[in-house]
Write a protein that holds these residues in place. Sequence first.
Motif, PDB file in Angstrom:
ATOM      1  N   ILE A   1       0.797  -1.217   0.000  1.00  0.00           N
ATOM      2  CA  ILE A   1       0.000   0.000   0.000  1.00  0.00           C
ATOM      3  C   ILE A   1       0.833   1.273   0.000  1.00  0.00           C
ATOM      4  N   ASN A   2       1.782   1.352   0.897  1.00  0.00           N
ATOM      5  CA  ASN A   2       2.483   2.601   1.167  1.00  0.00           C
ATOM      6  C   ASN A   2       3.658   2.855   0.246  1.00  0.00           C
ATOM      7  N   ARG A   3       4.041   4.120   0.194  1.00  0.00           N
ATOM      8  CA  ARG A   3       5.258   4.543  -0.489  1.00  0.00           C
ATOM      9  C   ARG A   3       5.845   5.700   0.296  1.00  0.00           C
ATOM     10  N   GLY A   4       7.088   6.050   0.012  1.00  0.00           N
ATOM     11  CA  GLY A   4       7.738   7.172   0.673  1.00  0.00           C
ATOM     12  C   GLY A   4       7.790   7.013   2.169  1.00  0.00           C
ATOM     13  N   GLU A   5       7.381   8.071   2.889  1.00  0.00           N
ATOM     14  CA  GLU A   5       7.442   8.049   4.345  1.00  0.00           C
ATOM     15  C   GLU A   5       6.553   6.968   4.955  1.00  0.00           C
ATOM     16  N   GLY A   6       5.411   6.690   4.330  1.00  0.00           N
ATOM     17  CA  GLY A   6       4.547   5.614   4.825  1.00  0.00           C
ATOM     18  C   GLY A   6       5.247   4.272   4.770  1.00  0.00           C
ATOM     19  N   LEU A   7       6.010   4.059   3.719  1.00  0.00           N
ATOM     20  CA  LEU A   7       6.766   2.814   3.582  1.00  0.00           C
ATOM     21  C   LEU A   7       7.882   2.760   4.613  1.00  0.00           C
ATOM     22  N   ALA A   8       8.529   3.893   4.856  1.00  0.00           N
ATOM     23  CA  ALA A   8       9.564   3.953   5.886  1.00  0.00           C
ATOM     24  C   ALA A   8       8.958   3.641   7.255  1.00  0.00           C
ATOM     25  N   GLY A   9       7.721   4.099   7.491  1.00  0.00           N
ATOM     26  CA  GLY A   9       7.039   3.782   8.742  1.00  0.00           C
ATOM     27  C   GLY A   9       6.785   2.296   8.886  1.00  0.00           C
ATOM     28  N   SER A  10       6.389   1.647   7.802  1.00  0.00           N
ATOM     29  CA  SER A  10       6.152   0.202   7.831  1.00  0.00           C
ATOM     30  C   SER A  10       7.429  -0.559   8.157  1.00  0.00           C
ATOM     31  N   ALA A  11       8.557  -0.026   7.709  1.00  0.00           N
ATOM     32  CA  ALA A  11       9.842  -0.689   7.947  1.00  0.00           C
ATOM     33  C   ALA A  11      10.154  -0.804   9.429  1.00  0.00           C
ATOM     34  N   ARG A  12       9.529   0.037  10.265  1.00  0.00           N
ATOM     35  CA  ARG A  12       9.761  -0.037  11.712  1.00  0.00           C
ATOM     36  C   ARG A  12       9.331  -1.377  12.294  1.00  0.00           C
ATOM     37  N   ALA A  13       8.435  -2.089  11.616  1.00  0.00           N
ATOM     38  CA  ALA A  13       7.981  -3.387  12.116  1.00  0.00           C
ATOM     39  C   ALA A  13       8.990  -4.492  11.859  1.00  0.00           C
ATOM     40  N   ALA A  14       9.995  -4.230  11.013  1.00  0.00           N
ATOM     41  CA  ALA A  14      11.015  -5.243  10.703  1.00  0.00           C
ATOM     42  C   ALA A  14      12.117  -5.217  11.754  1.00  0.00           C
ATOM     43  N   ARG A  15      12.651  -6.375  12.041  1.00  0.00           N
ATOM     44  CA  ARG A  15      13.780  -6.463  12.964  1.00  0.00           C
ATOM     45  C   ARG A  15      15.002  -5.845  12.300  1.00  0.00           C
ATOM     46  N   PRO A  16      15.995  -5.445  13.080  1.00  0.00           N
ATOM     47  CA  PRO A  16      17.240  -4.962  12.465  1.00  0.00           C
ATOM     48  C   PRO A  16      17.809  -6.046  11.541  1.00  0.00           C
ATOM     49  N   GLY A  17      18.121  -5.677  10.327  1.00  0.00           N
ATOM     50  CA  GLY A  17      18.588  -6.649   9.335  1.00  0.00           C
ATOM     51  C   GLY A  17      17.462  -7.348   8.611  1.00  0.00           C
ATOM     52  N   GLY A  18      16.217  -7.025   8.973  1.00  0.00           N
ATOM     53  CA  GLY A  18      15.069  -7.643   8.311  1.00  0.00           C
ATOM     54  C   GLY A  18      14.894  -7.081   6.908  1.00  0.00           C
ATOM     55  N   ARG A  19      13.809  -7.485   6.269  1.00  0.00           N
ATOM     56  CA  ARG A  19      13.591  -7.095   4.881  1.00  0.00           C
ATOM     57  C   ARG A  19      12.234  -6.429   4.732  1.00  0.00           C
ATOM     58  N   LEU A  20      12.195  -5.439   3.851  1.00  0.00           N
ATOM     59  CA  LEU A  20      10.966  -4.749   3.488  1.00  0.00           C
ATOM     60  C   LEU A  20      10.712  -5.026   2.013  1.00  0.00           C
ATOM     61  N   VAL A  21       9.557  -5.614   1.715  1.00  0.00           N
ATOM     62  CA  VAL A  21       9.212  -5.969   0.348  1.00  0.00           C
ATOM     63  C   VAL A  21       8.065  -5.076  -0.103  1.00  0.00           C
ATOM     64  N   SER A  22       8.241  -4.425  -1.276  1.00  0.00           N
ATOM     65  CA  SER A  22       7.222  -3.517  -1.777  1.00  0.00           C
ATOM     66  C   SER A  22       7.241  -3.477  -3.297  1.00  0.00           C
ATOM     67  N   PRO A  23       6.051  -3.427  -3.920  1.00  0.00           N
ATOM     68  CA  PRO A  23       6.006  -3.232  -5.368  1.00  0.00           C
ATOM     69  C   PRO A  23       6.064  -1.749  -5.734  1.00  0.00           C
ATOM     70  N   LEU A  24       6.074  -0.887  -4.718  1.00  0.00           N
ATOM     71  CA  LEU A  24       6.060   0.555  -4.942  1.00  0.00           C
ATOM     72  C   LEU A  24       7.450   1.131  -4.695  1.00  0.00           C
ATOM     73  N   PHE A  25       7.625   2.393  -5.066  1.00  0.00           N
ATOM     74  CA  PHE A  25       8.902   3.040  -4.840  1.00  0.00           C
ATOM     75  C   PHE A  25       9.082   3.296  -3.360  1.00  0.00           C
ATOM     76  N   GLY A  26      10.284   3.061  -2.871  1.00  0.00           N
ATOM     77  CA  GLY A  26      10.565   3.260  -1.461  1.00  0.00           C
ATOM     78  C   GLY A  26      11.346   4.527  -1.220  1.00  0.00           C
ATOM     79  N   PRO A  27      11.540   4.860   0.055  1.00  0.00           N
ATOM     80  CA  PRO A  27      12.337   6.026   0.395  1.00  0.00           C
ATOM     81  C   PRO A  27      13.809   5.753   0.108  1.00  0.00           C
ATOM     82  N   GLY A  28      14.600   6.805   0.028  1.00  0.00           N
ATOM     83  CA  GLY A  28      16.024   6.648  -0.245  1.00  0.00           C
ATOM     84  C   GLY A  28      16.750   5.893   0.845  1.00  0.00           C
ATOM     85  N   GLU A  29      16.462   6.201   2.081  1.00  0.00           N
ATOM     86  CA  GLU A  29      17.120   5.564   3.219  1.00  0.00           C
ATOM     87  C   GLU A  29      16.055   4.996   4.152  1.00  0.00           C
ATOM     88  N   LEU A  30      16.331   3.860   4.735  1.00  0.00           N
ATOM     89  CA  LEU A  30      15.431   3.268   5.714  1.00  0.00           C
ATOM     90  C   LEU A  30      16.152   3.159   7.040  1.00  0.00           C
TER      91      LEU A  30
END
Length: 142
Positions: A48-77
């Motif tokens: 669903i999310n992109r940009g800052e929303g996608l960066a927010g979703s990344a908070r649910a991943a453990r350190p070293g975890g992975r974020l999978v998205s079909p949308l464009f992501g932020p430059g840094e996570l």
Amino acid sequence: MIATATAQDADYIRDLGAAETVDYREADVVEGALKLVPGGVDVVVDLINRGEGLAGSARAARPGGRLVSPLFGPGELDRGVSPFYIGSFVPEPGDLEDLAGRAADGGLRVEIGARYPFDDAVQAVADFAGKHIRGKVVVTVS
């Protein structure tokens, strides 16, 4: 696996294979996932999310975890999450035959949530975009 679902769809989603659900209407999804797995999950799939929303979703991943998205992501996570972009699904040799076989023998579960005749295709798209329809929306052409 943790999935998002409304309270009314939680059992349905568990039947599809989720161990836990977070009601996205009642709670922040990231906070809900972190309550279930305080150290973070291995993989976050955000369709669903992109940009800052996608960066927010990344908070649910453990350190070293992975974020999978079909949308464009932020430059840094944050937190050392490795982004993974999925542009489209490209089947491997044999995948389509496997899916066809599973569909033929009843091993592939697909729930149809709504059917529309072709003449009502515009309404089908409007309902798909504006209503909560559990399962696939089918437009029939005869």
